[in-house]
Write a protein that holds these residues in place. Structure first.
Motif, short mmCIF file in Angstrom:
data_model
loop_
_atom_site.label_atom_id
_atom_site.label_comp_id
_atom_site.label_asym_id
_atom_site.label_seq_id
_atom_site.Cartn_x
_atom_site.Cartn_y
_atom_site.Cartn_z
N ASN A 206 25.98 -46.03 2.71
CA ASN A 206 24.54 -45.76 2.64
C ASN A 206 24.11 -45.26 1.26
OD1 ASN A 206 23.96 -46.48 5.38
ND2 ASN A 206 24.84 -44.51 6.02
N LEU A 207 24.82 -45.70 0.23
CA LEU A 207 24.43 -45.40 -1.13
C LEU A 207 23.49 -46.49 -1.61
CD1 LEU A 207 27.88 -44.37 -2.68
CD2 LEU A 207 26.02 -42.85 -1.97
N SER A 208 22.41 -46.10 -2.26
CA SER A 208 21.46 -47.07 -2.78
C SER A 208 21.91 -47.52 -4.17
CB SER A 208 20.07 -46.43 -2.88
OG SER A 208 19.17 -47.29 -3.53
N ILE A 209 21.86 -48.84 -4.38
CA ILE A 209 22.18 -49.43 -5.68
C ILE A 209 20.88 -50.02 -6.25
CG2 ILE A 209 23.57 -51.13 -6.92
CD1 ILE A 209 25.50 -51.08 -4.53
N PRO A 210 20.43 -49.55 -7.41
CA PRO A 210 21.13 -48.69 -8.38
C PRO A 210 20.71 -47.22 -8.35
CG PRO A 210 19.29 -49.73 -9.47
CD PRO A 210 19.24 -50.17 -8.03
N ASP A 211 19.95 -46.79 -7.34
CA ASP A 211 19.42 -45.43 -7.37
C ASP A 211 20.52 -44.37 -7.30
OD1 ASP A 211 16.86 -46.42 -7.53
OD2 ASP A 211 16.57 -46.44 -5.35
N ASP A 212 21.48 -44.57 -6.39
CA ASP A 212 22.57 -43.60 -6.25
C ASP A 212 23.74 -43.91 -7.18
OD1 ASP A 212 21.29 -42.09 -4.25
OD2 ASP A 212 21.91 -43.54 -2.72
N ILE A 213 23.99 -45.18 -7.39
CA ILE A 213 25.10 -45.57 -8.27
C ILE A 213 24.81 -46.93 -8.90
CG2 ILE A 213 26.42 -46.65 -6.37
CD1 ILE A 213 28.96 -45.50 -7.85
N SER A 214 25.10 -47.04 -10.18
CA SER A 214 24.95 -48.31 -10.90
C SER A 214 26.32 -48.96 -11.04
CB SER A 214 24.35 -48.07 -12.29
OG SER A 214 23.01 -47.67 -12.21
N ILE A 215 26.34 -50.29 -10.96
CA ILE A 215 27.62 -51.03 -11.00
C ILE A 215 27.47 -52.21 -11.95
CG2 ILE A 215 29.29 -52.37 -9.66
CD1 ILE A 215 28.41 -50.67 -7.20
N ILE A 216 28.45 -52.37 -12.84
CA ILE A 216 28.47 -53.49 -13.79
C ILE A 216 29.76 -54.27 -13.62
CG2 ILE A 216 28.51 -54.15 -16.23
CD1 ILE A 216 26.72 -51.85 -16.88
N GLY A 217 29.66 -55.59 -13.60
CA GLY A 217 30.83 -56.45 -13.49
C GLY A 217 31.24 -57.01 -14.84
N PHE A 218 32.07 -58.03 -14.78
CA PHE A 218 32.55 -58.68 -16.00
C PHE A 218 32.90 -60.12 -15.67
CE2 PHE A 218 34.48 -59.12 -20.09
CZ PHE A 218 34.13 -57.99 -20.83
N ASP A 219 32.45 -61.06 -16.50
CA ASP A 219 32.72 -62.51 -16.45
C ASP A 219 31.48 -63.33 -16.13
OD1 ASP A 219 35.39 -62.22 -17.11
OD2 ASP A 219 36.10 -62.31 -15.03
N ASP A 220 30.55 -62.79 -15.30
CA ASP A 220 29.41 -63.56 -14.80
C ASP A 220 29.88 -64.78 -14.01
OD1 ASP A 220 26.70 -63.90 -14.35
OD2 ASP A 220 26.45 -65.28 -16.02
N SER A 221 30.77 -64.53 -13.06
CA SER A 221 31.23 -65.57 -12.15
C SER A 221 30.19 -65.78 -11.05
CB SER A 221 32.58 -65.18 -11.55
OG SER A 221 32.49 -63.94 -10.87
N PRO A 222 30.30 -66.85 -10.23
CA PRO A 222 29.26 -67.16 -9.25
C PRO A 222 28.91 -66.02 -8.30
CG PRO A 222 30.72 -69.03 -9.51
CD PRO A 222 31.32 -67.92 -10.32
N ILE A 223 29.88 -65.15 -7.98
CA ILE A 223 29.61 -64.07 -7.02
C ILE A 223 28.58 -63.09 -7.55
CG2 ILE A 223 31.40 -62.46 -7.79
CD1 ILE A 223 31.99 -61.93 -4.82
N ALA A 224 28.39 -63.05 -8.87
CA ALA A 224 27.47 -62.07 -9.47
C ALA A 224 26.04 -62.25 -8.98
CB ALA A 224 27.53 -62.16 -11.00
N VAL A 225 25.65 -63.47 -8.63
CA VAL A 225 24.28 -63.71 -8.15
C VAL A 225 24.26 -64.04 -6.66
CG1 VAL A 225 23.38 -64.41 -10.38
CG2 VAL A 225 24.44 -66.12 -8.91
N LYS A 226 25.41 -64.00 -6.01
CA LYS A 226 25.46 -64.29 -4.57
C LYS A 226 25.39 -63.03 -3.72
CE LYS A 226 27.94 -68.69 -4.90
NZ LYS A 226 29.18 -69.43 -4.56
N ILE A 227 25.60 -61.87 -4.35
CA ILE A 227 25.52 -60.62 -3.60
C ILE A 227 24.18 -59.95 -3.89
CG2 ILE A 227 28.02 -60.32 -3.67
CD1 ILE A 227 27.60 -58.16 -5.80
N TRP A 228 23.88 -58.94 -3.08
CA TRP A 228 22.67 -58.17 -3.29
C TRP A 228 23.01 -56.69 -3.38
CZ3 TRP A 228 17.98 -59.30 -4.86
CH2 TRP A 228 17.00 -58.31 -4.81
N PRO A 229 22.47 -56.00 -4.38
CA PRO A 229 21.70 -56.54 -5.48
C PRO A 229 22.56 -57.34 -6.46
CG PRO A 229 22.12 -54.22 -5.84
CD PRO A 229 22.65 -54.54 -4.48
#
Length: 351
Positions: free
Chosen positions: A273-296
């Motif tokens: 029940n953590l809000s993204i990005p209000d409670d925690i921000s998350i950054i990935g690496f590569d820009d693979s297809p999953i980056a735009v398939k999840i929410w947020p």
């Protein structure tokens, strides 16, 4: 019978010895003759001598245009990969296939067992390859094991985490990329930033340097308890996220090792029940297809793996065709541009 037919017959009648005749006299394959004529370093000295002797005996003079075409057609470029790396492999394949199709070369693929990757590479090298493309982190293992010095096959590394002393590579600047995404978080007020590094990989060192450089510029003393290590898989990301987000959450932001791991952090954060990005921000690496398939959708570093693979294949083919070029004297790193893609998984830190 037409005059054009007579002309074709006369031309055939005047033709000299063929590459097949040279191969038969030397007791080798036509491919080996082509390798000798193109001065490729894959032929043993005794074999090279036998071919050159046959060329002289038969007074063989290859047609330059046909020789260039044959040279391209007979190049066998190997690509070895781990079957589970689907997103990585898909991007690499796009670039590699684009290059070999344009260059007229042949792509040969194989997989390796993660339990003994070096043995898998050595087995693959016995398949009469002209050159070999090595994805990460296998390229770093092969370099450390000294295979480029032990085999004549030309090898090139795709996206290693650092420059390699015995192998050409095409890569992004991982240190600079991590520096830039760490600064994005710092500028948004984050001070407790977790960094996920990859075990046993040069990229862990490069990215840690970028992370520490950004913290230093903001006058923040690094807390190494916020530097975590995990394999670059979704499952490993889940295990790590459950430990650092559930048991004792101390970070307000996380820089994950790749997008799969970042997606795992998003999964666990939402279950808590953590809000993204209000409670925690998350950054990935590569820009693979999953980056735009999840929410947020993920803010991430776009590492252009298809472009890296295409440029590496171009470099490899050029090295095989021009082995005595000045560019082949020492291992060389070629850098391509990365891009930070800002999406919805990063926000301002709560005070």
């Amino acid at each position: 019978m037409t005059s054009s037919t007579n002309t074709r017959k006369r031309r055939r009648g005047r033709s000299g010895p063929t590459i097949t005749a040279v191969a038969e006299l030397a007791g080798v394959s036509a491919m080996t003759v082509s390798n000798v004529l193109n001065n490729r370093p894959v032929v043993q000295p005794a074999t090279r001598e036998a071919v050159l002797k046959a060329v002289k005996t038969l007074n063989y003079t290859p047609n330059s245009a046909a020789r260039a075409l044959a040279s391209a057609a007979t190049l066998r470029i190997g690509l070895i990969h781990h079957g589970a790396e689907s997103a990585l492999l898909s991007a690499i394949l796009v670039g590699t296939l684009r290059a070999v199709s344009r260059l007229g070369a042949q792509l040969v693929m194989d997989t390796y067992d993660s339990a003994d990757p070096i043995a898998g590479v050595e087995r693959f090298l016995k398949m009469d390859l002209d050159g070999l493309l090595l994805p990460p982190p296998l390229c770093e293992m092969v370099s450390a094991a000294g295979l480029p010095e032990r085999y004549d096959t030309k090898m090139i590394a795709l996206a290693p985490g650092g420059e390699l002393p015995n192998m050409d590579c095409v890569r992004i600047d991982d240190e600079q990329a991590t520096y830039e995404i760490t600064r994005i978080l710092l500028e948004k007020g984050h001070r407790r930033i977790g960094l996920v590094t990859l075990p046993g990989a040069l990229v862990a060192v490069s990215r840690l340097r970028g992370y520490l450089r950004a913290l230093g510029e903001f006058g923040i003393a690094p807390d190494m308890n916020l530097v975590w290590e995990a394999r670059p898989t979704f499952d490993a990301g889940l295990e790590l996220a459950e430990r650092v987000l559930v048991e004792d959450r101390d970070a307000t932001a996380v820089l994950a090792g790749n997008d799969d791991m970042a997606a795992a952090f998003v999964n666990v954060a939402l279950r808590q029940n953590l809000s993204i990005p209000d409670d925690i921000s998350i950054i990935g690496f590569d820009d693979s297809p999953i980056a735009v398939k999840i929410w947020p959708s993920l803010t991430t570093v776009r590492q252009p793996l298809a472009q890296i693979a295409e440029q590496a294949t171009d470099r490899l083919v050029d090295a095989l065709r021009n082995p005595n070029s000045a560019n082949q004297i020492s291992a060389k790193a070629i850098y391509v541009d990365f891009e930070v893609i800002e999406r919805l998984s990063v926000g301002t830190a709560r005070s």
